[in-house]
Design an enzyme around this catalytic site. Sequence first.
Site, PDB file in Angstrom:
ATOM      1  N   SER A  51       0.859  -1.189   0.000  1.00 49.55           N
ATOM      2  CA  SER A  51       0.000   0.000   0.000  1.00 49.55           C
ATOM      3  C   SER A  51       0.888   1.229   0.000  1.00 49.55           C
ATOM      4  O   SER A  51       2.041   1.177   0.458  1.00 49.55           O
ATOM      5  CB  SER A  51      -0.890   0.007   1.248  1.00 49.55           C
ATOM      6  OG  SER A  51      -1.514   1.266   1.417  1.00 49.55           O
ATOM      7  N   TYR A 108      -1.354  -1.283  10.598  1.00 48.03           N
ATOM      8  CA  TYR A 108      -1.525  -1.585   9.172  1.00 48.03           C
ATOM      9  C   TYR A 108      -0.419  -0.924   8.355  1.00 48.03           C
ATOM     10  O   TYR A 108       0.198  -1.562   7.491  1.00 48.03           O
ATOM     11  CB  TYR A 108      -2.900  -1.089   8.725  1.00 48.03           C
ATOM     12  CG  TYR A 108      -3.178  -1.258   7.248  1.00 48.03           C
ATOM     13  CD1 TYR A 108      -3.651  -2.462   6.742  1.00 48.03           C
ATOM     14  CD2 TYR A 108      -2.999  -0.195   6.359  1.00 48.03           C
ATOM     15  CE1 TYR A 108      -3.930  -2.611   5.391  1.00 48.03           C
ATOM     16  CE2 TYR A 108      -3.272  -0.337   5.009  1.00 48.03           C
ATOM     17  CZ  TYR A 108      -3.733  -1.546   4.526  1.00 48.03           C
ATOM     18  OH  TYR A 108      -3.999  -1.688   3.187  1.00 48.03           O
ATOM     19  N   LYS A 157       2.555  -2.796   6.039  1.00 48.55           N
ATOM     20  CA  LYS A 157       2.764  -2.545   4.618  1.00 48.55           C
ATOM     21  C   LYS A 157       4.189  -2.068   4.331  1.00 48.55           C
ATOM     22  O   LYS A 157       4.761  -2.394   3.280  1.00 48.55           O
ATOM     23  CB  LYS A 157       1.738  -1.527   4.117  1.00 48.55           C
ATOM     24  CG  LYS A 157       0.301  -2.042   4.156  1.00 48.55           C
ATOM     25  CD  LYS A 157       0.126  -3.305   3.319  1.00 48.55           C
ATOM     26  CE  LYS A 157      -1.309  -3.780   3.279  1.00 48.55           C
ATOM     27  NZ  LYS A 157      -1.502  -4.942   2.381  1.00 48.55           N
TER      28      LYS A 157
END
Length: 279
Positions: A170, A183, A187
Amino acid sequence: MHKARVLLGGCTRTWKAVRMASSGVTRRDPLANKVAIVTASTDGIGLAIARRLAQDGAHVVISSRKQQNVDRALAALQAEGLSVTGTVCHVGKAEDRERLVATALNLHGGIDILVSNAAVNPFFGKLMDVTEEVWDKILDINVKAMALMTKAVVPEMEKRGGGSVVIVASIAAFNPFSGLGPYNVSKTALVGLTKNLALELAAQNIRVNCLAPGLIKTSFSKALWEDKAQEENIIQTLRIRRLGKPEECAGIVSFLCSEDASYITGETVVVAGGAPSRL
């Protein structure tokens, strides 16, 4: 004069053919007869990737944690005449990963492509408030499972003389989203995983690259764009003044899995509408 015109016409047609071939215009099915596994591929970016790989000639095995999701996606893709099969797979479970690999082998005899797309995000808030259980879940699914999924397919790719792995990260790896600390960290770790796997697997002719989508309009990212004011604020940070579509990630992945990308490994391609990215 007539002979000169004939020669000139022939040269023009030859040059046009060369230009068309170099641009991919005349090429068909760049992934013909390749066997691809795509995790978390019944919705959003994963589904778009599975569809594009199949459209480009691959036999694709899709997966999801829920059977009804697999059934729904299979019905849609097979109705389009695509070579797609599927099975339930929770990438955090070793037996599910093994079943996914076995499904590809039993149906198609080998594996050439792995697209690791599965991810979770059960938390929103301050990084200092993240519990150990949340850290474990996010890192297990978003990072460790990707490494173990690659480990599971490498021996099969070696039997085929090589292969291609694409890890879906991401833009959060470079430019963190507020409130999504674990998160974001997971990533960022995937960019490092990509580089390390690419280094180790190059000798086996297995290329490993990374896709870093920006804010793509999917159900997974809905919390970031369902509020119109928030969506507009995000759009103002983009050079291309709109959110992305899943299909705009899929072509990049197909390219990275094809022979057109045969000299590319260890790279991360950001597909984010011109959003700032840095690491």
